[in-house]
Scaffold this motif. Structure first.
Motif, PDB file in Angstrom:
ATOM      1  N   MET A 139       0.833  -1.203   0.000  1.00 33.35           N
ATOM      2  CA  MET A 139       0.000   0.000   0.000  1.00 33.35           C
ATOM      3  C   MET A 139       0.864   1.248   0.000  1.00 33.35           C
ATOM      4  O   MET A 139       2.035   1.218   0.382  1.00 33.35           O
ATOM      5  N   ILE A 140       0.271   2.333  -0.446  1.00 35.33           N
ATOM      6  CA  ILE A 140       0.928   3.636  -0.456  1.00 35.33           C
ATOM      7  C   ILE A 140       0.769   4.270   0.921  1.00 35.33           C
ATOM      8  O   ILE A 140      -0.332   4.302   1.473  1.00 35.33           O
ATOM      9  N   ARG A 141       1.855   4.781   1.474  1.00 41.49           N
ATOM     10  CA  ARG A 141       1.815   5.426   2.796  1.00 41.49           C
ATOM     11  C   ARG A 141       1.902   6.944   2.614  1.00 41.49           C
ATOM     12  O   ARG A 141       2.859   7.462   2.036  1.00 41.49           O
ATOM     13  N   GLY A 170      13.713  12.371  -2.128  1.00 45.38           N
ATOM     14  CA  GLY A 170      12.991  12.108  -3.371  1.00 45.38           C
ATOM     15  C   GLY A 170      11.510  11.905  -3.187  1.00 45.38           C
ATOM     16  O   GLY A 170      10.800  11.521  -4.131  1.00 45.38           O
ATOM     17  N   ILE A 171      10.998  12.145  -1.982  1.00 43.14           N
ATOM     18  CA  ILE A 171       9.579  11.917  -1.683  1.00 43.14           C
ATOM     19  C   ILE A 171       8.731  13.040  -2.276  1.00 43.14           C
ATOM     20  O   ILE A 171       8.994  14.220  -2.022  1.00 43.14           O
ATOM     21  N   PRO A 172       7.712  12.717  -3.064  1.00 42.70           N
ATOM     22  CA  PRO A 172       6.851  13.755  -3.640  1.00 42.70           C
ATOM     23  C   PRO A 172       6.035  14.468  -2.573  1.00 42.70           C
ATOM     24  O   PRO A 172       5.766  13.909  -1.501  1.00 42.70           O
ATOM     25  N   GLN A 173       5.648  15.706  -2.886  1.00 39.36           N
ATOM     26  CA  GLN A 173       4.941  16.532  -1.906  1.00 39.36           C
ATOM     27  C   GLN A 173       3.732  17.219  -2.527  1.00 39.36           C
ATOM     28  O   GLN A 173       3.803  17.707  -3.649  1.00 39.36           O
ATOM     29  N   ILE A 174       2.659  17.225  -1.758  1.00 37.73           N
ATOM     30  CA  ILE A 174       1.410  17.862  -2.156  1.00 37.73           C
ATOM     31  C   ILE A 174       0.944  18.745  -0.992  1.00 37.73           C
ATOM     32  O   ILE A 174       1.159  18.419   0.175  1.00 37.73           O
ATOM     33  N   VAL A 175       0.308  19.858  -1.325  1.00 38.14           N
ATOM     34  CA  VAL A 175      -0.316  20.702  -0.299  1.00 38.14           C
ATOM     35  C   VAL A 175      -1.830  20.591  -0.439  1.00 38.14           C
ATOM     36  O   VAL A 175      -2.367  20.787  -1.531  1.00 38.14           O
ATOM     37  N   VAL A 176      -2.498  20.245   0.647  1.00 40.78           N
ATOM     38  CA  VAL A 176      -3.956  20.248   0.689  1.00 40.78           C
ATOM     39  C   VAL A 176      -4.396  21.471   1.482  1.00 40.78           C
ATOM     40  O   VAL A 176      -4.031  21.630   2.648  1.00 40.78           O
ATOM     41  N   MET A 214      -7.098  13.206  -3.536  1.00 43.98           N
ATOM     42  CA  MET A 214      -6.577  11.871  -3.279  1.00 43.98           C
ATOM     43  C   MET A 214      -6.015  11.232  -4.556  1.00 43.98           C
ATOM     44  O   MET A 214      -4.987  10.548  -4.521  1.00 43.98           O
ATOM     45  N   THR A 215      -6.679  11.459  -5.668  1.00 44.01           N
ATOM     46  CA  THR A 215      -6.202  10.900  -6.938  1.00 44.01           C
ATOM     47  C   THR A 215      -4.820  11.442  -7.280  1.00 44.01           C
ATOM     48  O   THR A 215      -3.911  10.697  -7.672  1.00 44.01           O
ATOM     49  N   LYS A 216      -4.643  12.751  -7.110  1.00 43.85           N
ATOM     50  CA  LYS A 216      -3.348  13.379  -7.382  1.00 43.85           C
ATOM     51  C   LYS A 216      -2.278  12.832  -6.436  1.00 43.85           C
ATOM     52  O   LYS A 216      -1.150  12.506  -6.864  1.00 43.85           O
ATOM     53  N   ILE A 217      -2.619  12.708  -5.160  1.00 40.61           N
ATOM     54  CA  ILE A 217      -1.671  12.203  -4.158  1.00 40.61           C
ATOM     55  C   ILE A 217      -1.238  10.779  -4.485  1.00 40.61           C
ATOM     56  O   ILE A 217      -0.050  10.448  -4.477  1.00 40.61           O
ATOM     57  N   VAL A 218      -2.206   9.926  -4.786  1.00 42.53           N
ATOM     58  CA  VAL A 218      -1.910   8.521  -5.076  1.00 42.53           C
ATOM     59  C   VAL A 218      -1.093   8.389  -6.361  1.00 42.53           C
ATOM     60  O   VAL A 218      -0.173   7.567  -6.444  1.00 42.53           O
ATOM     61  N   GLU A 219      -1.393   9.209  -7.351  1.00 44.57           N
ATOM     62  CA  GLU A 219      -0.654   9.135  -8.615  1.00 44.57           C
ATOM     63  C   GLU A 219       0.814   9.513  -8.443  1.00 44.57           C
ATOM     64  O   GLU A 219       1.709   8.815  -8.946  1.00 44.57           O
ATOM     65  N   VAL A 220       1.087  10.614  -7.721  1.00 46.60           N
ATOM     66  CA  VAL A 220       2.489  11.027  -7.556  1.00 46.60           C
ATOM     67  C   VAL A 220       3.234  10.042  -6.649  1.00 46.60           C
ATOM     68  O   VAL A 220       4.431   9.787  -6.848  1.00 46.60           O
ATOM     69  N   ALA A 221       2.535   9.480  -5.660  1.00 51.58           N
ATOM     70  CA  ALA A 221       3.159   8.478  -4.783  1.00 51.58           C
ATOM     71  C   ALA A 221       3.486   7.213  -5.572  1.00 51.58           C
ATOM     72  O   ALA A 221       4.544   6.599  -5.380  1.00 51.58           O
ATOM     73  N   ASN A 222       2.593   6.822  -6.464  1.00 50.67           N
ATOM     74  CA  ASN A 222       2.820   5.629  -7.279  1.00 50.67           C
ATOM     75  C   ASN A 222       3.995   5.834  -8.237  1.00 50.67           C
ATOM     76  O   ASN A 222       4.763   4.908  -8.504  1.00 50.67           O
TER      77      ASN A 222
END
Length: 295
Positions: free
Chosen positions: A49-51, A201-207, A273-281
């Motif tokens: 799973m994605i964390r 290298g961890i992607p980052q998103i702001v909500v 959530m879609t954006k977060i999961v896509e960049v994490a994947n």
């Protein structure tokens, strides 16, 4: 006199919303978005799973984001993650994994909530604990202490974390109505965490939460969110303060007062959530390629 008043020119008040949205959203595909996230194929199935790690100032709505995602999946308002009624006190004290239930199973992503950031050094989560969480060194149920961060000399420190224990996306949660008032101390802490995540290298998103409080037009109709001049201005401020591009800033409204489901709330939350999961994947794919190169 009346004739004179009729002929007098009064300047028009500028509209608070633009004629056309500056970011497009499809407000009718909620069910498809849920299904896409439920069946999201991981680039490396071995991860399990994605964390996703949520962090940000006290009162920004981190726990409410988790509840809102759970609600969108469950089709009912869920409040399984406890939220404080006072926005200046962090309700989260332990490092805990939150799973998203879907039918008899669970979604391919999990959240880790963390104690909120505060300006004072003796209050709120220590940034070294956030950095340790990024690397997978913080154990489940760890009790945060603002004055003492977890070091590798402590028995509970996870010395050899699995790839699935590490964070695959760092999500900074900020409040739209308070972004311009965020203290320089909290801003500095958030930038430090972001810099470390970038090195890893961890992607980052702001909500960005509480958009309805920041803009009356959005409170009146959530569909105005990408027509609102105020929300765009808040996002631009956030981009400048935290140093993130606008494309990585996702505005949402959490379930707060509502007791019934709301399609527009769900769509914004599911878009985020879609954006977060896509960049994490994408990040997982990168790790997968790196592992193949080294093997």
């Amino acid at each position: 006199m009346a004739s004179a008043l009729r002929n007098y020119w009064f300047p028009s008040v500028p509209s608070a919303v633009l004629e056309k949205p500056w970011r497009e959203t499809v407000w009718t595909n909620r069910d498809q978005m849920v299904e896409k996230l439920r069946t999201f194929p991981l680039n490396d199935p071995e991860f399990g799973m994605i964390r996703i790690l949520l962090h940000g100032p006290v009162g920004a709505g981190k726990s409410s984001v988790i509840n809102s995602v759970k609600s969108a999946f469950a089709g009912r308002v869920v409040m399984s993650v406890l939220v404080a009624s006072l926005s200046d006190i962090s309700f989260t004290s332990k490092y805990e994994t939150h799973y998203i239930k879907e039918g008899e199973g669970r979604s391919p992503f999990v959240f880790n909530d963390i104690m909120g950031l505060e300006a004072q050094e003796s209050r709120g989560v220590h940034i070294d604990d956030i950095i340790s969480a990024l690397k997978g060194h913080i154990p489940e149920g760890y009790e945060f202490n603002p004055n003492v961060f977890l070091t590798n000399s402590k028995p509970e420190y996870v010395k050899d974390p699995k790839l699935s224990d590490k964070v695959h996306c760092l999500v900074s949660v900020v409040s739209a109505d308070k972004i311009s008032m965020m203290s320089k101390e909290i801003t500095a802490k958030m930038r430090t965490v972001r810099d470390k995540a970038s090195i890893l290298g961890i992607p980052q998103i702001v909500v960005m939460t509480m958009v309805d409080i920041a803009c009356p037009e959005v409170a009146r109709d959530l569909k105005n969110i990408y027509r609102s001049k105020e929300i765009k201005s808040k996002m631009e401020t956030c981009s400048n303060v935290l140093g993130v591009p606008m494309t990585c800033i996702l505005p949402v409204k959490n379930y707060h007062e509502e007791t019934q489901m709301n399609n527009d709330i769900d769509v914004l939350v599911l878009e985020a959530m879609t954006k977060i999961v896509e960049v994490a994947n994408d990040y997982i794919w990168h790790l997968q390629q790196k592992k193949k190169t080294l093997s």
